[in-house]
Design an enzyme around this catalytic site. Structure first.
Site, mmCIF file in Angstrom:
data_model
loop_
_atom_site.group_PDB
_atom_site.id
_atom_site.type_symbol
_atom_site.label_atom_id
_atom_site.label_comp_id
_atom_site.label_asym_id
_atom_site.label_seq_id
_atom_site.Cartn_x
_atom_site.Cartn_y
_atom_site.Cartn_z
ATOM 1 N N THR A 71 -4.733 69.327 77.297
ATOM 2 C CA THR A 71 -4.014 69.635 78.530
ATOM 3 C C THR A 71 -3.350 68.396 79.107
ATOM 4 O OG1 THR A 71 -5.312 71.583 79.102
ATOM 5 C CG2 THR A 71 -4.326 70.378 80.932
ATOM 6 N N HIS A 202 -11.748 68.150 70.519
ATOM 7 C CA HIS A 202 -12.825 69.138 70.367
ATOM 8 C C HIS A 202 -12.446 70.346 69.514
ATOM 9 C CE1 HIS A 202 -11.828 72.400 73.394
ATOM 10 N NE2 HIS A 202 -10.897 71.510 73.624
ATOM 11 N N CYS A 323 -8.900 80.433 77.241
ATOM 12 C CA CYS A 323 -8.363 79.695 78.375
ATOM 13 C C CYS A 323 -7.846 80.612 79.474
ATOM 14 C CB CYS A 323 -7.202 78.805 77.939
ATOM 15 S SG CYS A 323 -7.731 77.458 76.913
#
Lengths: 376, 393
Positions: A71, A202, A323
């Site tokens: 992000t 990740h 998300c």
């Protein structure tokens, strides 16, 4: 038995990352900006982490900036590039299926007066080269297209963007969100023709809290993060060293991309073969999608009860993308699917550790759902 | 300087002979809520409750925050306890209230003397203290009719108490003085607000939640726990009873006419809640319904659900608009929890065209198609109980 099949949401840490992070946490706590020995030790670790990521991307170490994750990489890339080029044009070209960390930046830029063109994918889930040609012009300052879509796995023709820009005589920079692509298909600035690339730790068995941005040398971004000037002022803030070290350990542990791709593709095809005979199951991912992501719909069964019941059995998948809990998938909508099919979508995402047994177990799980859950 | 909390009871003072039992309840509620913050002494006199920390390090800000949510308190204030000597009271007042006094332009002093042996009479206290304050704050002038700040000095048995402005309490009645009722809570915006409103009238709550796994998730249940924890900051601790409702809903879905799904389900919920409520010594049911909000909340639909309840059903939101309900849910900080997007039991099977004016007869006939009584009995046997506390209780 358990089957974790939500690897596009996040992955389990690999042993290599755990080992290096543990060592870092215990023995190497310094601030890389400190000039003394403790700081220098951390600084050297940071350098070698940067070199590891650069090597994987096929670029120079000084072109790699560590961030807090996908992000932040996307925010710095989009806002930083537009801020830097805002005098040369007012138009941005992107797609209708970007991750929210790109899309929300676009909305913010629209409020500031920029024109944002959002290209819709064709029914193969891809943006067409024709559409890119029509959209990119001399007034365009940024083209941001994700390499792999996070919900259906469609691979976008990112490499075609640079030649189109050059032909149009546009000053535009190319940014590509490679969070889902990195470690799975070759991601390099030269292959993709990209000026800025976002990646995340990740999703490749590294820890949460780290990511990176490739920025081609000579390009200056004007990001909206102010502070102590770390990471060449692209991302101020003391570097989260354990996360960065875990990230580079995970990068070093990535196996040969081609072999891994074939292995995962084999398992994907094995599963697709199994469900081919099931009339009630439709595949939403296009045929040439990244094999790590399989998006399916089970007729009449809504995603949420499926997900809950599978979870009770120890099978972990996601509905749409994790998300955006509870929102209707824009990607599936843009592919022209009916509401019922979108309501039923499940995303199964694989990793290099996924086995055929896990896919068998998933298949059994889906059958149980069909027997047990009432149609809506 | 020793600081205490003074609580003036609002409505309680009106309750005649019941007053003392109401006050006892209130003190008990306050004690329970403050237990995790520190040790306190509690004193009652002349419709005032005094709370004195035993330890000077106690965080009074936290106490104020907790007390402002306890029902049965109209207003309260922080006060400094000073030795009963004008030479100490005057500098202490200036020190204790310096922030408030330096920002105001008018003030007056109010003195009360319950210890009649004190050296000065009330008007003399006002005069001396007022003059002292004027000497120290050139920004101030006296206004006895409409002052910005009233500095109150109370001379009581052991100490003189000084206080500035009052803090508004949560109002209402002490929880527990109004009996006990069971609230049907789904996880939406309305039922936590309904819970809060009834607790405000002194009703102690038991929560009943219907869960339908796998149609509803563990997260949906956690969300309700979180909502009730927030409500319990006002209502005090409660039990949440989770009723497994999947089988009943599936039976309705498989066997009953689609247009009646929602109402049969709500009646089944009401029947179940009714039995549980009786077992839990509740005298009423509470729901978050408001007329016309959805198809199952038309007058005739409400009549159909009421028909199976054997105790009063309170619907405190019945005449409210959605935005009014939302405003309260924001005030009590349940809104942000309520809007987490997890499926709840009410929306699992929703008919495309629900019947707007159903009759009780047709519902009863449809209900005969399934063994409702035995299904409900089984669900009640499998009820899970979760204790709910305000986070810090």
């Amino acid at each position: 038995m358990e089957a974790y099949l939500d690897n596009s949401a996040t992955t389990q840490l690999c042993e290599e990352a755990i080992a290096e992070m543990t060592d870092m946490l215990k023995n190497n706590f310094g601030n890389p900006s400190s000039l003394h020995k403790v700081g220098t030790k951390a600084h050297l670790s940071l350098q070698s982490a940067r070199e590891a990521v650069a090597k994987k991307l096929g670029c120079e170490a000084k072109e790699v900036y560590f961030t807090s994750g996908g992000t932040q990489s996307n925010n710095i890339a989009v806002l930083g590039a537009v801020n830097a080029l805002s005098r040369r044009g007012k138009k941005i070209v992107t797609t209708a299926i970007e991750h929210p960390s790109v899309e929300e930046c676009m909305k913010a830029l629209e409020k500031r007066g920029f024109e944002v063109v959002r290209l819709m994918p064709e029914n193969d889930g891809k943006i067409s080269v024709e559409a890119l040609k029509n959209a990119i012009d001399k007034n365009t300052i940024l083209v941001s297209v994700m390499a792999v879509n996070n919900e259906i796995g469609s691979i976008q023709p990112v490499n075609m963007i640079k030649p189109i820009i050059q032909k149009a005589g546009s000053p535009a920079l190319v940014h590509t969100d490679c969070v889902q692509a990195f470690g799975k298909i070759p991601v390099s600035p030269s292959k993709l023709g990209a000026d800025i690339i976002s990646i995340s730790s990740h999703k490749i068995h590294g820890p949460k809290g780290a990511g990176a941005l490739y920025v081609r040398k000579g390009i200056r971004l004007l990001p909206e993060v102010y502070g102590g000037g770390q990471e060449n002022a692209v991302r101020s803030g003391t570097e989260p060293m354990p996360a960065i070290i875990g990230f580079s350990a995970a990068v070093n542990a990535l196996p040969d991309i081609k072999a891994e791709f074939e292995q995962v593709k084999h398992i994907r095809d094995y599963f697709l073969d199994k469900i081919k005979k099931e009339e009630a199951i439709t595949v939403n991912s296009p045929e040439d999608a990244l094999p790590y992501i399989i998006n399916i719909s089970v007729e009449g069964l809504r995603s949420e009860p499926m997900l809950n019941l599978l979870s009770d059995m120890g099978i972990y998948v996601s509905s749409g993308s994790a998300c955006a809990k509870g929102h209707k998938s824009k990607v599936l909508e843009s592919l022209g699917f009916e509401d019922d099919r979108i309501d039923s979508a499940l995303r199964i995402s694989l990793s290099r550790f996924t086995t055929k047994q896990e896919m068998d177990y998933l298949f059994e799980g889906i059958k149980k759902c069909q027997a047990q859950i009432r149609k809506k | 300087m020793k600081e205490i909390i003074l609580i003036k009871n609002g409505e309680l003072a009106l309750k005649g002979l019941n007053r003392s039992s109401f006050e006892d309840k209130l003190v008990k509620n306050i004690r329970r809520r403050l237990k995790s913050i520190g040790d306190f002494d509690y004193k009652k006199s002349q419709s005032t409750i005094m709370i004195e920390p035993k330890n000077e390090d106690t965080d009074l800000d936290e106490v104020v925050e907790a007390i402002s949510k306890i029902f049965g308190i109209a207003c309260f204030s922080r006060a400094a306890a000073i030795k009963k000597d004008m030479q100490e009271i005057m500098p202490a007042t200036v020190e204790y209230l310096k922030d408030e006094l330096s920002l105001a332009s008018t003030f007056k002093v109010n003195a009360k003397r319950s210890d009649k042996t004190f050296e000065l009479k009330s008007p003399q206290i006002c005069e001396e203290l007022g003059g002292y304050i004027l000497d120290h704050f050139p920004n101030l002038s006296v206004d006895v009719h409409n002052p910005e700040i009233i500095v109150t000095v109370e001379i009581r048995d052991n100490y003189a108490y000084i206080r500035g402005g009052q803090i508004k309490g949560a109002g209402g009645m002490p929880v527990g003085t109004g009996g006990r009722a069971a609230v049907l809570i789904s996880g939406g915006i309305d039922s936590p607000v309904a819970s809060y409103m009834m607790a405000k009238r002194g009703i102690e709550l038991t929560a009943i939640h219907f869960a339908s796994p796998p149609y509803t998730s563990e997260r949906a249940e956690l969300k309700v726990v979180q909502l009730l924890q927030q409500v319990s900051k006002y209502s005090g601790r409660m039990s949440m009873l989770v009723v497994p409702f999947t089988q009943i809903q599936e039976q309705i879905k498989d066997n009953c006419p689609e247009e009646l799904f929602t109402l049969i389900m709500r009646r089944a919920m009401m029947r179940t809640a009714n039995i549980i409520a009786q077992k839990q010594n509740c005298a009423a049911l509470i729901t978050g319904e408001s007329v016309g909000q959805v198809a199952s909340q038309t007058i005739s639909a409400l009549a159909c659900t009421d028909a199976v309840a054997q105790m009063p059903v309170f619907r405190p939101l019945i005449g409210m608009d959605k935005d009014e309900i939302v405003a309260i849910s924001r005030k009590i900080e349940t809104f942000d929890i309520s809007i987490q997007p997890y499926e709840d039991c009410c929306t699992v099977f929703t008919p495309k065209h629900p019947k707007l004016k159903p009759s009780i007869e047709e519902l009863e006939k449809a209900e005969e198609l399934i063994p409702l009584d035995s299904l409900i009995e089984k669900a009640i046997e499998e009820v899970k109980i979760i204790p709910i506390f305000a986070n810090k209780e």
